[in-house]
Design a protein around this motif. Structure first.
Motif, PDB file in Angstrom:
ATOM      1  N   SER A 172      44.235  42.162  28.971  1.00 19.62           N
ATOM      2  CA  SER A 172      45.331  43.030  28.529  1.00 19.62           C
ATOM      3  C   SER A 172      45.051  44.492  28.862  1.00 19.62           C
ATOM      4  CB  SER A 172      45.558  42.869  27.021  1.00 19.62           C
ATOM      5  OG  SER A 172      44.357  43.155  26.323  1.00 19.62           O
ATOM      6  N   ASP A 173      43.774  44.836  29.047  1.00 22.59           N
ATOM      7  CA  ASP A 173      43.438  46.223  29.388  1.00 22.59           C
ATOM      8  C   ASP A 173      43.861  46.573  30.810  1.00 22.59           C
ATOM      9  OD1 ASP A 173      42.249  46.342  26.943  1.00 22.59           O
ATOM     10  OD2 ASP A 173      40.236  45.865  27.690  1.00 22.59           O
ATOM     11  N   ALA A 174      44.183  45.542  31.608  1.00 20.14           N
ATOM     12  CA  ALA A 174      44.448  45.769  33.028  1.00 20.14           C
ATOM     13  C   ALA A 174      45.930  45.948  33.330  1.00 20.14           C
ATOM     14  CB  ALA A 174      43.913  44.604  33.847  1.00 20.14           C
ATOM     15  N   VAL A 175      46.718  46.192  32.261  1.00 19.30           N
ATOM     16  CA  VAL A 175      48.160  46.317  32.471  1.00 19.30           C
ATOM     17  C   VAL A 175      48.472  47.412  33.488  1.00 19.30           C
ATOM     18  CG1 VAL A 175      50.349  46.896  31.352  1.00 19.30           C
ATOM     19  CG2 VAL A 175      48.695  45.433  30.175  1.00 19.30           C
ATOM     20  N   GLN A 176      47.678  48.477  33.477  1.00 20.07           N
ATOM     21  CA  GLN A 176      47.932  49.605  34.374  1.00 20.07           C
ATOM     22  C   GLN A 176      47.053  49.549  35.621  1.00 20.07           C
ATOM     23  OE1 GLN A 176      50.466  51.670  34.097  1.00 20.07           O
ATOM     24  NE2 GLN A 176      51.029  50.531  32.274  1.00 20.07           N
ATOM     25  N   SER A 177      46.667  48.374  36.049  1.00 19.43           N
ATOM     26  CA  SER A 177      45.885  48.254  37.274  1.00 19.43           C
ATOM     27  C   SER A 177      46.798  47.880  38.428  1.00 19.43           C
ATOM     28  CB  SER A 177      44.786  47.193  37.097  1.00 19.43           C
ATOM     29  OG  SER A 177      45.368  45.915  36.920  1.00 19.43           O
ATOM     30  N   GLY A 178      46.233  47.787  39.623  1.00 18.10           N
ATOM     31  CA  GLY A 178      46.998  47.389  40.793  1.00 18.10           C
ATOM     32  C   GLY A 178      48.145  48.355  41.073  1.00 18.10           C
ATOM     33  N   LEU A 179      49.291  47.797  41.458  1.00 18.09           N
ATOM     34  CA  LEU A 179      50.452  48.636  41.794  1.00 18.09           C
ATOM     35  C   LEU A 179      50.935  49.447  40.598  1.00 18.09           C
ATOM     36  CD1 LEU A 179      52.662  46.373  44.096  1.00 18.09           C
ATOM     37  CD2 LEU A 179      51.408  48.424  44.759  1.00 18.09           C
ATOM     38  N   ARG A 180      50.787  48.903  39.400  1.00 21.78           N
ATOM     39  CA  ARG A 180      51.270  49.617  38.205  1.00 21.78           C
ATOM     40  C   ARG A 180      50.514  50.921  37.996  1.00 21.78           C
ATOM     41  NH1 ARG A 180      55.087  47.234  35.465  1.00 21.78           N
ATOM     42  NH2 ARG A 180      55.491  45.047  35.947  1.00 21.78           N
ATOM     43  N   LYS A 181      49.278  50.948  38.466  1.00 19.79           N
ATOM     44  CA  LYS A 181      48.485  52.172  38.365  1.00 19.79           C
ATOM     45  C   LYS A 181      49.038  53.239  39.317  1.00 19.79           C
ATOM     46  CE  LYS A 181      43.627  53.603  38.549  1.00 19.79           C
ATOM     47  NZ  LYS A 181      42.261  53.147  38.898  1.00 19.79           N
ATOM     48  N   LYS A 182      49.616  52.770  40.423  1.00 18.63           N
ATOM     49  CA  LYS A 182      50.106  53.682  41.464  1.00 18.63           C
ATOM     50  C   LYS A 182      51.469  54.273  41.124  1.00 18.63           C
ATOM     51  CE  LYS A 182      50.799  53.895  46.460  1.00 18.63           C
ATOM     52  NZ  LYS A 182      50.526  53.285  47.751  1.00 18.63           N
ATOM     53  N   PHE A 183      52.302  53.510  40.369  1.00 17.17           N
ATOM     54  CA  PHE A 183      53.682  53.934  40.115  1.00 17.17           C
ATOM     55  C   PHE A 183      53.902  54.289  38.652  1.00 17.17           C
ATOM     56  CE2 PHE A 183      54.021  51.373  43.945  1.00 17.17           C
ATOM     57  CZ  PHE A 183      54.867  52.136  44.731  1.00 17.17           C
ATOM     58  N   LYS A 184      54.360  55.513  38.416  1.00 16.49           N
ATOM     59  CA  LYS A 184      54.730  55.893  37.050  1.00 16.49           C
ATOM     60  C   LYS A 184      56.003  55.167  36.630  1.00 16.49           C
ATOM     61  CE  LYS A 184      52.604  60.457  37.321  1.00 16.49           C
ATOM     62  NZ  LYS A 184      52.836  61.910  37.451  1.00 16.49           N
ATOM     63  N   ASP A 185      56.945  55.049  37.580  1.00 17.53           N
ATOM     64  CA  ASP A 185      58.198  54.341  37.318  1.00 17.53           C
ATOM     65  C   ASP A 185      58.020  52.888  37.755  1.00 17.53           C
ATOM     66  OD1 ASP A 185      60.735  53.359  37.076  1.00 17.53           O
ATOM     67  OD2 ASP A 185      61.615  54.599  38.658  1.00 17.53           O
ATOM     68  N   SER A 186      58.091  51.980  36.796  1.00 17.62           N
ATOM     69  CA  SER A 186      57.837  50.568  37.105  1.00 17.62           C
ATOM     70  C   SER A 186      59.127  49.786  37.361  1.00 17.62           C
ATOM     71  CB  SER A 186      57.050  49.914  35.962  1.00 17.62           C
ATOM     72  OG  SER A 186      57.813  49.947  34.768  1.00 17.62           O
ATOM     73  N   THR A 187      60.251  50.503  37.580  1.00 18.52           N
ATOM     74  CA  THR A 187      61.560  49.858  37.729  1.00 18.52           C
ATOM     75  C   THR A 187      61.531  48.740  38.760  1.00 18.52           C
ATOM     76  OG1 THR A 187      62.582  51.982  37.240  1.00 18.52           O
ATOM     77  CG2 THR A 187      64.013  50.280  38.159  1.00 18.52           C
ATOM     78  N   HIS A 188      60.912  48.998  39.903  1.00 19.69           N
ATOM     79  CA  HIS A 188      60.946  48.035  41.000  1.00 19.69           C
ATOM     80  C   HIS A 188      59.717  47.133  41.053  1.00 19.69           C
ATOM     81  CE1 HIS A 188      64.615  49.623  42.747  1.00 19.69           C
ATOM     82  NE2 HIS A 188      64.132  50.839  42.603  1.00 19.69           N
ATOM     83  N   LEU A 189      58.827  47.271  40.079  1.00 23.29           N
ATOM     84  CA  LEU A 189      57.634  46.434  40.083  1.00 23.29           C
ATOM     85  C   LEU A 189      57.930  45.088  39.452  1.00 23.29           C
ATOM     86  CD1 LEU A 189      54.830  49.006  39.242  1.00 23.29           C
ATOM     87  CD2 LEU A 189      55.700  48.281  41.461  1.00 23.29           C
ATOM     88  N   SER A 190      57.276  44.074  39.967  1.00 25.21           N
ATOM     89  CA  SER A 190      57.553  42.702  39.546  1.00 25.21           C
ATOM     90  C   SER A 190      56.832  42.365  38.245  1.00 25.21           C
ATOM     91  CB  SER A 190      57.084  41.769  40.671  1.00 25.21           C
ATOM     92  OG  SER A 190      56.909  40.468  40.206  1.00 25.21           O
ATOM     93  N   ASP A 191      57.516  41.628  37.376  1.00 23.89           N
ATOM     94  CA  ASP A 191      56.883  41.181  36.135  1.00 23.89           C
ATOM     95  C   ASP A 191      55.780  40.167  36.402  1.00 23.89           C
ATOM     96  OD1 ASP A 191      58.525  42.792  34.612  1.00 23.89           O
ATOM     97  OD2 ASP A 191      60.031  41.226  34.304  1.00 23.89           O
ATOM     98  N   ASP A 192      55.970  39.345  37.439  1.00 25.59           N
ATOM     99  CA  ASP A 192      54.970  38.302  37.704  1.00 25.59           C
ATOM    100  C   ASP A 192      54.107  38.594  38.931  1.00 25.59           C
ATOM    101  OD1 ASP A 192      56.654  37.869  39.822  1.00 25.59           O
ATOM    102  OD2 ASP A 192      56.983  35.730  39.425  1.00 25.59           O
ATOM    103  N   GLY A 193      54.233  39.817  39.474  1.00 23.26           N
ATOM    104  CA  GLY A 193      53.376  40.196  40.601  1.00 23.26           C
ATOM    105  C   GLY A 193      53.823  39.704  41.959  1.00 23.26           C
TER     106      GLY A 193
END
Length: 346
Positions: free
Chosen positions: A54-75
């Motif tokens: 659960s600590d890794a929620v802001q890892s990967g692409l989510r770490k790169k984007f402040k706006d998560s609108t276009h990021l996938s829920d399941d990766g």
């Protein structure tokens, strides 16, 4: 360009045999191929996170984007791979990346990440660069895919859905046309419109593929410039949706973003009937697509029962003015479609 690519010497082999790939700092697993065309291939990929706690929620692409609108829920994402054989193709891909990065709108497909690597040509491979472009994935396919499926089932979009899909395309295009300087998409067609069906709501429509997008306004001041534009359009603007002035460009003329309005009118017709208003001539002996377009020879097929309102047919005709100077601008189109939505909404 600032394109980087890390730890990817074996990327080509990974893509072709399955496995994990890296785009900059982020890792993805190839799931399957979604499509291909020319020198481009599209894959469904899934992001692989090093830490899945659960600590890794802001890892990967989510770490790169402040706006998560276009990021996938399941990766899950779409990865476009382009094989580049010469400097001209390389410049075209760089331009696609640059233009894609300009826009930020919910109805325009965003470029999430990208990279270009140099490769050594071999006997099996003639290309010297590979480009990787990462996008959100929309597994319901394009408007073209949906049209083929619906035609097989003899189904049509409702008048309300036609207008809502079209309204979303207009919103995305308005963002491009109101840019400074205005940009034209130059290849609006059902194959470049992603559709996501939503329960209880009209389908979500997203305009994609900015490989042909360019600053819209050009002054043509010689025959050679006119012929150059026609040649460019023949390579970058799909024939059934191409505006008359791109088929037969005057030696002294102004070309602007209203080339897109023509394509938009053809696409509205295609949302209703599944094809461009001029493709019928391709099935006729001696039929000329160019003549049908230049002379605006529209045929209205049998539609749903009850048929679409005449106001939609008139709306299409308004956009398909052979003289670009009297064609409406996108702001006029938005005002009109909003009036039609309020009139014909369920």
């Amino acid at each position: 360009m600032g394109c980087t690519f890390s730890g990817l010497n074996a990327f080509y082999d990974a893509v072709n045999s399955g496995g994990d790939v890296w785009i900059n700092e982020n890792r993805f697993r190839i799931v399957r191929q979604l499509g291909e065309g020319g020198f481009a291939y599209v894959f469904l990929v899934k992001e692989v996170l090093a830490d899945t706690s659960s600590d890794a929620v802001q890892s990967g692409l989510r770490k790169k984007f402040k706006d998560s609108t276009h990021l996938s829920d399941d990766g899950s994402y779409a990865l476009k791979k382009v094989l580049i054989q010469n400097n001209e193709q390389l410049e075209l891909v760089k331009e696609e990346i640059r233009v894609s990065s300009l826009f930020s709108h919910p109805n325009l497909l965003p470029l999430l990440d990208h990279a270009i690597i140099a490769t050594k040509p071999t006997q099996e491979r003639s290309w010297n660069h590979e480009a990787y472009l990462l996008f959100p994935v929309h597994l319901d396919g394009t408007l073209l895919d949906n049209a083929k499926t619906m035609k097989g089932k003899k189904e049509f979009f409702s008048t309300s859905d036609v207008l809502q899909i079209f309204r979303q395309l207009c919103a995305g295009l308005k963002h491009m046309h109101n840019f400074d300087p205005p940009y034209a998409h130059n290849d609006i067609k059902p194959g470049n419109v992603l559709i996501t069906r939503r329960k209880g709501q009209p389908p979500l429509a997203i305009l994609m593929d900015f490989g042909s997008a360019r600053p819209a306004r050009r002054q043509i001041s010689s025959r050679s410039e006119a012929l150059q534009l026609q040649e460019w359009a023949s390579e970058h603007c799909s024939a059934p949706f191409r505006a008359p002035e791109l088929w037969d460009c005057a030696s002294h003329s102004d070309v602007d973003e209203r080339t897109d309005i023509w394509s938009l009118g053809c696409t509205l017709y295609a949302i209703m009937y599944g094809v461009s208003p001029f493709e019928y001539v391709l099935g006729e002996s001696g039929g000329s697509l160019q003549l049908a377009i230049v002379n605006v020879q529209i045929k209205w097929p049998a539609g749903p029962t009850p048929p679409y309102p005449e106001a939609l047919h008139q709306f299409v005709k308004w956009m398909l003015q052979p003289q670009a100077a009297v064609r409406p601008h996108i702001d006029d189109i938005v005002i009109h479609v909003d009036k039609l939505i309020s009139k014909f909404s369920n």
